[in-house]
Scaffold this active site. Structure first.
Site, PDB file in Angstrom:
ATOM      1  N   GLY A  32      -4.037 -89.833  50.681  1.00 27.99           N
ATOM      2  CA  GLY A  32      -4.471 -90.627  51.215  1.00 27.99           C
ATOM      3  C   GLY A  32      -4.001 -92.059  52.423  1.00 27.99           C
ATOM      4  O   GLY A  32      -3.028 -91.804  52.357  1.00 27.99           O
ATOM      5  N   ARG A  43      -4.751 -83.427  52.827  1.00 29.69           N
ATOM      6  CA  ARG A  43      -3.689 -83.081  51.603  1.00 29.69           C
ATOM      7  C   ARG A  43      -3.877 -81.643  51.663  1.00 29.69           C
ATOM      8  O   ARG A  43      -3.523 -80.922  50.796  1.00 29.69           O
ATOM      9  CB  ARG A  43      -4.813 -83.439  50.294  1.00 29.69           C
ATOM     10  CG  ARG A  43      -5.483 -84.603  50.160  1.00 29.69           C
ATOM     11  CD  ARG A  43      -4.831 -84.911  48.240  1.00 29.69           C
ATOM     12  NE  ARG A  43      -5.224 -86.356  48.345  1.00 29.69           N
ATOM     13  CZ  ARG A  43      -4.389 -87.489  48.238  1.00 29.69           C
ATOM     14  NH1 ARG A  43      -3.184 -86.984  48.012  1.00 29.69           N
ATOM     15  NH2 ARG A  43      -4.962 -88.696  47.822  1.00 29.69           N
ATOM     16  N   ASP A  77       3.899 -85.848  47.801  1.00 38.46           N
ATOM     17  CA  ASP A  77       3.305 -84.492  48.734  1.00 38.46           C
ATOM     18  C   ASP A  77       3.800 -84.324  49.770  1.00 38.46           C
ATOM     19  O   ASP A  77       3.784 -82.645  50.007  1.00 38.46           O
ATOM     20  CB  ASP A  77       2.249 -84.269  47.817  1.00 38.46           C
ATOM     21  CG  ASP A  77       1.703 -83.771  46.004  1.00 38.46           C
ATOM     22  OD1 ASP A  77       2.717 -83.755  45.260  1.00 38.46           O
ATOM     23  OD2 ASP A  77       1.014 -84.061  45.783  1.00 38.46           O
ATOM     24  N   LYS A  99       4.617 -92.784  52.782  1.00 39.01           N
ATOM     25  CA  LYS A  99       3.066 -94.285  52.732  1.00 39.01           C
ATOM     26  C   LYS A  99       3.159 -93.804  50.962  1.00 39.01           C
ATOM     27  O   LYS A  99       3.815 -92.878  50.889  1.00 39.01           O
ATOM     28  CB  LYS A  99       2.250 -93.300  53.184  1.00 39.01           C
ATOM     29  CG  LYS A  99       1.243 -93.454  53.623  1.00 39.01           C
ATOM     30  CD  LYS A  99       0.420 -92.497  53.583  1.00 39.01           C
ATOM     31  CE  LYS A  99       0.117 -91.881  52.269  1.00 39.01           C
ATOM     32  NZ  LYS A  99      -1.228 -90.328  51.614  1.00 39.01           N
ATOM     33  N   THR A 100       2.307 -94.611  50.872  1.00 33.75           N
ATOM     34  CA  THR A 100       1.356 -94.778  49.644  1.00 33.75           C
ATOM     35  C   THR A 100       0.776 -95.930  48.514  1.00 33.75           C
ATOM     36  O   THR A 100       1.745 -96.481  48.810  1.00 33.75           O
ATOM     37  CB  THR A 100       1.588 -93.133  47.874  1.00 33.75           C
ATOM     38  OG1 THR A 100       0.997 -93.129  47.049  1.00 33.75           O
ATOM     39  CG2 THR A 100       2.754 -93.801  47.789  1.00 33.75           C
ATOM     40  N   ASP A 134       0.067 -96.498  46.367  1.00 28.26           N
ATOM     41  CA  ASP A 134       0.815 -96.223  44.321  1.00 28.26           C
ATOM     42  C   ASP A 134       2.049 -96.722  44.298  1.00 28.26           C
ATOM     43  O   ASP A 134       2.147 -97.274  43.344  1.00 28.26           O
ATOM     44  CB  ASP A 134       0.694 -94.823  44.419  1.00 28.26           C
ATOM     45  CG  ASP A 134      -0.878 -93.949  43.754  1.00 28.26           C
ATOM     46  OD1 ASP A 134      -1.493 -94.810  44.120  1.00 28.26           O
ATOM     47  OD2 ASP A 134      -0.568 -92.933  43.884  1.00 28.26           O
TER      48      ASP A 134
HETATM   49  P1  FBP Z   1      -1.086 -90.513  48.232  1.00 26.20           P
HETATM   50  O1  FBP Z   1      -0.076 -90.733  47.349  1.00 26.20           O
HETATM   51  O2  FBP Z   1      -1.838 -89.211  49.403  1.00 26.20           O
HETATM   52  O3  FBP Z   1      -1.041 -92.578  48.969  1.00 26.20           O
HETATM   53  O4  FBP Z   1      -2.320 -90.943  47.612  1.00 26.20           O
HETATM   54  C1  FBP Z   1      -3.048 -92.146  46.354  1.00 26.20           C
HETATM   55  C2  FBP Z   1      -4.619 -91.972  46.132  1.00 26.20           C
HETATM   56  O5  FBP Z   1      -5.057 -93.359  46.501  1.00 26.20           O
HETATM   57  C3  FBP Z   1      -4.307 -92.300  44.447  1.00 26.20           C
HETATM   58  O6  FBP Z   1      -4.200 -93.844  44.339  1.00 26.20           O
HETATM   59  C4  FBP Z   1      -5.499 -91.536  44.046  1.00 26.20           C
HETATM   60  O7  FBP Z   1      -5.164 -90.891  42.773  1.00 26.20           O
HETATM   61  C5  FBP Z   1      -5.620 -90.650  44.906  1.00 26.20           C
HETATM   62  O8  FBP Z   1      -5.398 -90.910  46.518  1.00 26.20           O
HETATM   63  C6  FBP Z   1      -6.921 -89.783  45.299  1.00 26.20           C
HETATM   64  O9  FBP Z   1      -7.185 -89.006  46.296  1.00 26.20           O
HETATM   65  P2  FBP Z   1      -8.122 -88.256  47.390  1.00 26.20           P
HETATM   66  O10 FBP Z   1      -8.269 -89.377  48.257  1.00 26.20           O
HETATM   67  O11 FBP Z   1      -7.976 -86.898  47.385  1.00 26.20           O
HETATM   68  O12 FBP Z   1      -9.860 -88.987  46.493  1.00 26.20           O
END
Ligand code: FBP
Length: 512
Positions: free
Chosen positions: A62, A126, A157, A183-184, A186
């Site tokens: 993300g 991803r 991941d 990064k994230t 979250d």
């Molecule tokens: P990352 O862990 O890859 O940084 O992604 C976090 C996130 O933003 C989460 O908060 C959310 O649940 C998810 O990505 C949404 O993913 P997608 O972009 O595949 O809908």
């Protein structure tokens, strides 16, 4: 055309740590400290540094504000080293490198993206990297482009991908270094060295602005309960940070819900009891934060999801009835406890890493509806909101701009100082910037095994909210007063005015 703020942000200069000033080798030496590689001021014989040929950078998972500045940091570090390395960007995440879909990162390109939100310079994806064919293909692409360093900018991941790729290269004697960058939004990729992932500060400030605005609307209109789901695929760090910043009446913390083995019914009862008490005090409005990942932490629903993951992994295209017939009686009951309109959301396809796509599960609506059923009070009226994607690509805060720029340098230095299979970190970021420390830890030190898609897989363990930690304790000691009277805080929009000290997240301040 670019906006005035974009123009202004292009001119912001992140502060570079002293250790990264000058040519590599002139001002930095590496030492080992408690399992980590660390940089400090000193001299290093340049002949001992790795001969870096060309470089590939991957933006993965993300988006998170600050990603472009990591690339700017790497780019500027290469210039400072007076190196002729060409930097290639992998298009749309790890898949670009597997397919040889690369774009050259030039001075013109990076200069358009300095201090800029989003991952749009290269795009992201991803793709799970775990197959021999993928790694062999990467080795061929690297040989063709003369690449011997890969930087993976990603979350748990994506850095698991980096660890597995590094193991593969080492086992085959391929001379390609792999370095991860944490990064994230979250905030769940952290440990004693990685204090915060980039993007968390910007995202929580963006969400808090909106939550504050909604709180003010609630207090003005005095007729609605607002249920606001905030992103965070698993851990509740975002919800906890926003709770401390905005002081809404109710905040659910998934980790606590799991610890207390709460189910949908007991969560609804907890909220309904607060609504009743507030009504007795003459308050018919309120704000409730729901962490996005909650659904997987609710006792019986977690078991249900695990069963569904295994059933769906081997049987795509089954009807809802067929899937339900394969569930245990307990999980059938849990499935039935979800209002029917939302049941299908749990059956939606999993991401390439086997995760339920929790951003598509409207848990705020499920919970609001359950509370309504429980209260059976015509005075109770609610609105729901999802604060998700809008928090991932805004202009990074000054903290995220500076932090990521230095992470870019740090990643480059780790490769230069002959490290591979490492993730970079900058720590002590709660201190003044001259106290910040840079280094790296082996990715393998963070790896564990988890059940994904019904199969045991190597993964980096997510760092969840620590219920004994200071941030949660602070929230816990205040939540009753937040619930029964309105103590809303309205943080307003991110400020970009230069400050001597960064306005870092409250949770990070408490942890530092
Ligand atoms: P990352 O862990 O890859 O940084 O992604 C976090 C996130 O933003 C989460 O908060 C959310 O649940 C998810 O990505 C949404 O993913 P997608 O972009 O595949 O809908």
């Amino acid at each position: 055309m670019i906006s005035n703020l974009e123009k202004e942000r292009l001119g912001y200069t992140p502060i570079l740590l002293d250790v990264f000033k000058g040519q590599p080798g002139d001002n930095a030496e590496m030492f080992e400290l408690m399992g980590a590689a660390r940089f400090r001021n000193g001299k290093t014989d340049k002949k001992t540094l790795r001969s870096i040929k060309n470089i590939c950078v991957i933006l993965s998972g993300g988006p998170a504000s600050g990603g472009h500045n990591v690339i700017c940091g790497i780019f500027d570090a290469v210039q400072k080293a007076k190196s002729e390395s060409v930097i290639y960007g992998s298009i749309a995440g790890p898949g670009g490198l597997v397919e040889g879909n690369l774009k050259q990162v030039t001075a013109n390109l990076v200069n358009k993206y300095r201090n800029h939100g989003g991952f749009d310079m290269l795009g992201t994806g991803r793709t799970k990297l775990d197959k021999e064919e993928q790694f062999e293909s990467i080795i061929k692409v690297c040989a063709k482009k003369d690449i011997n360093v890969i930087f993976v900018i990603g979350g748990d991941d994506s850095n698991t991908n980096a660890a597995i790729m590094d193991d593969y290269f080492k086992s085959k004697g391929a001379d390609i270094s792999v370095i991860g960058v944490p990064k994230t939004i979250d905030g769940d990729l952290k440990n004693k060295n990685i204090e915060i992932t980039f993007g968390f500060d910007s995202a929580t400030k963006m969400y808090s602005e909106t939550i504050g605005n909604i709180e003010n609307d609630a207090a003005s209109s005095r007729k609605y309960y607002h249920f606001i789901r905030v992103m965070g695929r698993s851990a509740s760090h975002i919800a906890l940070e926003c709770a401390l910043q905005c002081q809404p009446n109710i905040t659910l913390i998934s980790e606590e819900i799991k610890a207390k083995k709460m189910n949908l019914d007991s969560i609804a009862k907890y909220i309904a009891d607060i609504v009743k008490k507030r009504k007795e005090a003459g308050l018919k409005h309120g704000v409730c934060l729901v962490p996005e990942g909650i659904i997987e932490f609710i006792d019986d629903i977690n078991a249900l999801i695990k069963e569904l993951n295994t059933i769906l992994a081997g049987n795509a295209g089954m009807s809802k009835e067929e899937i339900c017939s394969k569930l245990t009686a307990k999980s059938q009951k849990a499935f039935a406890s979800i209002p029917e309109t939302y049941q299908d959301q749990l059956l939606s396809k999993r991401d390439p890493h086997g995760n339920v796509q929790v951003s598509s599960v409207e848990s705020e609506k499920i919970i609001a509806e359950k509370v309504k059923q429980k209260l059976n009070d015509p005075d109770f009226d609610y609105q729901t909101h999802f604060l998700g994607y809008e928090g991932r690509c805004g202009f990074p805060t000054n903290f995220d701009c500076t932090y990521t720029y230095n992470l870019g340098f740090c990643a480059y230095y780790l490769a230069l100082f002959n490290k591979s299979g490492y993730i970079c970190f900058i720590k002590d970021v709660g201190e003044k910037i001259k106290e910040w420390k840079a280094g790296g830890i082996p990715l393998n030190s963070m790896i564990t095994t988890e059940n994904r898609n019904g199969v045991k897989k190597k993964v980096i363990e997510k760092a969840l909210v620590d219920l004994e930690g200071k941030p949660f304790k602070k929230f816990e000691s205040n939540r009753e007063s937040f619930a029964l009277s309105d103590q809303y805080v309205y943080p307003g929009p991110i400020q970009f005015t230069d400050v001597k000290e960064f306005n870092i997240p409250i949770t990070l301040k408490l942890e530092s």
